[in-house]
Design a protein around this motif. Structure first.
Motif, PDB file in Angstrom:
ATOM      1  N   TYR A   1      10.266  -6.809 -31.586  1.00  0.00           N
ATOM      2  CA  TYR A   1       9.752  -8.022 -30.940  1.00  0.00           C
ATOM      3  C   TYR A   1       8.448  -7.770 -30.177  1.00  0.00           C
ATOM      4  CZ  TYR A   1      14.356  -9.816 -32.117  1.00  0.00           C
ATOM      5  OH  TYR A   1      15.482 -10.205 -32.800  1.00  0.00           O
ATOM      6  N   HIS A   2       7.906  -6.542 -30.279  1.00  0.00           N
ATOM      7  CA  HIS A   2       6.611  -6.199 -29.675  1.00  0.00           C
ATOM      8  C   HIS A   2       6.612  -6.491 -28.168  1.00  0.00           C
ATOM      9  CE1 HIS A   2       5.241  -5.672 -33.759  1.00  0.00           C
ATOM     10  NE2 HIS A   2       5.574  -6.915 -34.052  1.00  0.00           N
ATOM     11  N   LYS A   3       7.634  -5.990 -27.504  1.00  0.00           N
ATOM     12  CA  LYS A   3       7.739  -6.194 -26.063  1.00  0.00           C
ATOM     13  C   LYS A   3       7.934  -4.854 -25.362  1.00  0.00           C
ATOM     14  CE  LYS A   3       9.667 -10.883 -26.159  1.00  0.00           C
ATOM     15  NZ  LYS A   3      10.808 -11.744 -25.740  1.00  0.00           N
ATOM     16  N   ASN A   4       7.072  -4.562 -24.381  1.00  0.00           N
ATOM     17  CA  ASN A   4       7.222  -3.391 -23.529  1.00  0.00           C
ATOM     18  C   ASN A   4       7.969  -3.793 -22.254  1.00  0.00           C
ATOM     19  OD1 ASN A   4       5.817  -1.384 -25.060  1.00  0.00           O
ATOM     20  ND2 ASN A   4       3.895  -2.377 -24.508  1.00  0.00           N
ATOM     21  N   PHE A   5       8.917  -2.957 -21.847  1.00  0.00           N
ATOM     22  CA  PHE A   5       9.701  -3.284 -20.655  1.00  0.00           C
ATOM     23  C   PHE A   5      10.246  -2.014 -20.016  1.00  0.00           C
ATOM     24  CE2 PHE A   5      12.865  -3.057 -24.017  1.00  0.00           C
ATOM     25  CZ  PHE A   5      14.006  -2.544 -23.409  1.00  0.00           C
ATOM     26  N   TYR A   6      10.761  -2.165 -18.803  1.00  0.00           N
ATOM     27  CA  TYR A   6      11.467  -1.062 -18.156  1.00  0.00           C
ATOM     28  C   TYR A   6      12.690  -1.593 -17.436  1.00  0.00           C
ATOM     29  CZ  TYR A   6       8.518  -2.499 -14.143  1.00  0.00           C
ATOM     30  OH  TYR A   6       7.867  -3.213 -13.162  1.00  0.00           O
ATOM     31  N   VAL A   7      13.642  -0.683 -17.235  1.00  0.00           N
ATOM     32  CA  VAL A   7      14.813  -0.957 -16.399  1.00  0.00           C
ATOM     33  C   VAL A   7      14.831   0.118 -15.323  1.00  0.00           C
ATOM     34  CG1 VAL A   7      16.163  -2.121 -18.188  1.00  0.00           C
ATOM     35  CG2 VAL A   7      16.292   0.369 -17.973  1.00  0.00           C
ATOM     36  N   TYR A   8      15.577  -0.114 -14.260  1.00  0.00           N
ATOM     37  CA  TYR A   8      15.595   0.847 -13.152  1.00  0.00           C
ATOM     38  C   TYR A   8      16.985   0.919 -12.538  1.00  0.00           C
ATOM     39  CZ  TYR A   8      15.086  -3.447 -10.407  1.00  0.00           C
ATOM     40  OH  TYR A   8      15.272  -4.704  -9.883  1.00  0.00           O
ATOM     41  N   THR A   9      17.210   1.991 -11.798  1.00  0.00           N
ATOM     42  CA  THR A   9      18.465   2.158 -11.075  1.00  0.00           C
ATOM     43  C   THR A   9      18.234   3.036  -9.849  1.00  0.00           C
ATOM     44  OG1 THR A   9      20.787   2.836 -11.248  1.00  0.00           O
ATOM     45  CG2 THR A   9      19.193   4.202 -12.397  1.00  0.00           C
ATOM     46  N   ASP A  10      18.975   2.764  -8.798  1.00  0.00           N
ATOM     47  CA  ASP A  10      18.987   3.630  -7.615  1.00  0.00           C
ATOM     48  C   ASP A  10      20.161   4.602  -7.652  1.00  0.00           C
ATOM     49  OD1 ASP A  10      16.744   2.287  -6.626  1.00  0.00           O
ATOM     50  OD2 ASP A  10      17.981   0.777  -5.641  1.00  0.00           O
ATOM     51  N   ASP A  11      21.033   4.445  -8.663  1.00  0.00           N
ATOM     52  CA  ASP A  11      22.196   5.319  -8.853  1.00  0.00           C
ATOM     53  C   ASP A  11      22.187   5.798 -10.295  1.00  0.00           C
ATOM     54  OD1 ASP A  11      24.611   6.627  -9.020  1.00  0.00           O
ATOM     55  OD2 ASP A  11      25.848   4.823  -8.780  1.00  0.00           O
ATOM     56  N   ILE A  12      21.776   7.031 -10.527  1.00  0.00           N
ATOM     57  CA  ILE A  12      21.619   7.545 -11.873  1.00  0.00           C
ATOM     58  C   ILE A  12      22.936   7.581 -12.631  1.00  0.00           C
ATOM     59  CG2 ILE A  12      21.952   9.980 -11.328  1.00  0.00           C
ATOM     60  CD1 ILE A  12      19.294   8.487 -13.711  1.00  0.00           C
ATOM     61  N   TYR A  13      24.070   7.519 -11.922  1.00  0.00           N
ATOM     62  CA  TYR A  13      25.385   7.521 -12.570  1.00  0.00           C
ATOM     63  C   TYR A  13      25.926   6.104 -12.758  1.00  0.00           C
ATOM     64  CZ  TYR A  13      25.065  12.399 -11.142  1.00  0.00           C
ATOM     65  OH  TYR A  13      24.638  13.689 -10.952  1.00  0.00           O
ATOM     66  N   GLY A  14      25.162   5.108 -12.369  1.00  0.00           N
ATOM     67  CA  GLY A  14      25.638   3.733 -12.435  1.00  0.00           C
ATOM     68  C   GLY A  14      24.922   2.913 -13.487  1.00  0.00           C
ATOM     69  N   GLU A  15      24.979   1.604 -13.303  1.00  0.00           N
ATOM     70  CA  GLU A  15      24.350   0.676 -14.228  1.00  0.00           C
ATOM     71  C   GLU A  15      22.848   0.559 -13.942  1.00  0.00           C
ATOM     72  OE1 GLU A  15      25.635  -1.357 -16.878  1.00  0.00           O
ATOM     73  OE2 GLU A  15      27.182   0.193 -16.738  1.00  0.00           O
ATOM     74  N   TRP A  16      22.123   0.132 -14.981  1.00  0.00           N
ATOM     75  CA  TRP A  16      20.691  -0.074 -14.862  1.00  0.00           C
ATOM     76  C   TRP A  16      20.390  -1.571 -14.788  1.00  0.00           C
ATOM     77  CZ3 TRP A  16      16.778   3.940 -15.439  1.00  0.00           C
ATOM     78  CH2 TRP A  16      17.331   5.227 -15.499  1.00  0.00           C
ATOM     79  N   SER A  17      19.205  -1.896 -14.311  1.00  0.00           N
ATOM     80  CA  SER A  17      18.820  -3.279 -14.038  1.00  0.00           C
ATOM     81  C   SER A  17      18.618  -4.080 -15.315  1.00  0.00           C
ATOM     82  CB  SER A  17      17.523  -3.296 -13.228  1.00  0.00           C
ATOM     83  OG  SER A  17      16.426  -2.916 -14.061  1.00  0.00           O
ATOM     84  N   GLU A  18      18.393  -5.372 -15.130  1.00  0.00           N
ATOM     85  CA  GLU A  18      17.903  -6.214 -16.215  1.00  0.00           C
ATOM     86  C   GLU A  18      16.453  -5.812 -16.526  1.00  0.00           C
ATOM     87  OE1 GLU A  18      19.748  -8.784 -17.972  1.00  0.00           O
ATOM     88  OE2 GLU A  18      21.149  -7.372 -17.035  1.00  0.00           O
ATOM     89  N   PRO A  19      15.955  -6.113 -17.719  1.00  0.00           N
ATOM     90  CA  PRO A  19      14.616  -5.650 -18.096  1.00  0.00           C
ATOM     91  C   PRO A  19      13.498  -6.324 -17.309  1.00  0.00           C
ATOM     92  CG  PRO A  19      15.496  -7.136 -19.750  1.00  0.00           C
ATOM     93  CD  PRO A  19      16.614  -6.850 -18.800  1.00  0.00           C
TER      94      PRO A  19
END
Length: 476
Positions: A55-73
């Protein structure tokens, strides 16, 4: 996501993209979707930045807890692929590859963004045009001492792949090329010199003790004179050495070897890959993993209601989507990490079709399966090689037999398939590994072994039960 305390032994701790809201994979082919993820850490937060190339989309996700869930894009309005982030002095730089509109040549674009929203704060401008190789990609920016270093991949992700870099006094350059580019490549080594090929997409890491290493992608071809690879692209690690003028070199004379002696406490660094391996345990069985194991992978979407694990058995309910489409079949896979393997599993099935597959993509997979048709139960071996699809052998169940024992033995060049549908094991056939390779099938992904099930309708309550699952993978 893997972690390590010594850069040699790795343990999988999670996944970054786990929800349909994070990444849309519906209808995407096996080598589409997510490309070239990069991880970065800044101010207590981890970022994983990547591309949904379809879909030609660049994005990132993030987390403050590397053992937990990651954010929405968080999406960034900049074209190209292989994005990366660089943080400094409260600024967030975003870079990806592209083409310079002035001369239509490949280049690396960069802009500054708001890390919280992905909003561009500056326009995207060309910052480096590489060393002259084709397919400039995989940019990463670093700041060591008085210099900024821009590192990238060139030459394509095949046998001409290489890592190149340049340096300058400003994050936007101008940049001076490393005089001995490429800094790392195996492009001039034939299979008789090294079966490790396709080296590129490098990234630098410091270990906290002043030592620098480079992680890079590569692959292992099947043999000395066999320029095929079917285990996919893997991750290798090599030492980095700095000279007095602030230039760095990597590997041994700029190449990746299977074993490299480091200057650090005379440690011997095994530069083997960790593609999908869990804590350096390449084998798999129901004795060591259940349905919650991080090693399982699924195609496009995981529909939890079609998977059950109890009493050491995996039960799968098939849907009408089979392995040859771009939908989401019932599919519990584990990446093949080694050439030499032996797989044993028992299958008792009411589903239309259920068994095991060695799967490279929609058009290239080998299936050994229990097949139910008009009250006749049999085991079939089906080979799908592009547009050529053939059931090469069918073995009917003996009377009063409900369970089939399936066995597959592989080496560098072939898979051998066996089935026991009664008192005697039968050799079902043999197929070459090269037909599951990127050179034949194209694409980037490696072979995945999976247990799967197919029904005529999505709602059919017909299940396949797999037990005594044991897959030994031997490191060569």
């Amino acid at each position: 996501m893997f972690e390590s305390e010594d850069l040699i032994n790795w343990k999988q701790i999670g996944h970054c993209l786990t929800r349909k809201t994070q990444v849309d994979l519906e209808g995407i082919n096996s080598s589409g979707g997510v490309f070239a993820p990069t991880i970065r850490f800044n101010d207590g937060r981890f970022y994983m930045v990547t591309t949904n190339d379809t879909y030609h989309k660049n994005f990132y996700v993030y987390t403050d807890d590397i053992y937990g869930e990651w954010s929405e894009p968080v999406f960034v309005d900049q074209d190209g692929i292989d994005p990366s982030l660089f943080f400094e002095d409260g600024k967030t730089y975003f870079m990806s590859n592209g083409s310079d509109p002035e001369d239509n040549n490949g280049c690396i674009f960069q802009c500054e963004i708001d890390a919280a929203t992905g909003k561009k704060l500056t326009e995207s401008i060309p910052m480096w045009k590489g060393s002259g190789g084709r397919y400039l990609e995989s940019p990463h920016l670093y700041h060591f001492g008085e210099w900024y270093y821009i590192m990238a991949a060139e030459g394509g992700t095949e046998y001409g792949h290489m890592v190149t870099y340049a340096r300058g006094k400003n994050p936007y350059g101008p940049f001076e090329q490393y005089p001995y580019n490429p800094v790392l490549t195996n492009r001039n080594l034939g299979g008789h010199q090294s079966t490790i090929q396709g080296i590129g997409h490098g990234d630098l890491v410091e270990d906290g003790n002043g030592n620098t290493f480079m992680f890079c992608l590569g692959f292992r071809q099947t043999g000395m004179w066999q320029p095929f690879h079917h285990l996919g692209r893997e991750v290798f690690i090599v030492p980095v050495h700095w000279d007095e003028e602030g230039w760095f070199s990597a590997g041994v004379d700029g190449i990746v070897q299977k074993e490299m002696e480091l200057d650090i406490d005379a440690v011997l660094c095994q530069c083997s890959s960790f593609n999908g391996n869990y804590n350096n345990n390449y084998s798999a069985s129901f004795n060591s993993m259940d349905l919650n194991s991080l090693r399982w992978c699924h195609l496009r979407e995981y529909k939890k209601e079609n998977y059950k694990f109890a009493d050491g058995c995996l039960a799968l309910r098939g849907v009408k989507t089979d392995l040859s489409g771009t939908g989401a079949p019932t599919f519990a896979g584990i990446r093949q990490s080694e050439f030499n393997t032996e797989l044993n599993v028992n299958v008792k099935s009411d589903a239309m079709e259920a068994g095991i597959t060695f799967y490279q993509c929609e058009k290239h997979h080998y299936d050994l399966a229990v097949y139910n048709n008009d009250n006749k139960k049999s085991v079939i071996l089906r080979l799908s090689i592009g547009d050529a699809v053939q059931v090469v052998k069918e073995q009917e169940f003996e009377e009063d037999t409900e369970t089939a024992s399936l066995r597959v033995v592989s080496d560098n060049e072939s898979y051998k398939f066996y089935a026991k549908c009664g008192s005697t094991e039968v050799f079902m056939g043999k197929a070459g590994t090269k037909y599951l390779s990127s050179e034949v099938a194209s694409g980037f992904t490696g072979t995945v072994m999976a247990m799967y099930a197919v029904n005529g309708q999505d709602n059919e309550d017909k299940w396949a039960v797999f037990d005594s699952f044991d897959w030994k993978q031997d490191r060569d």
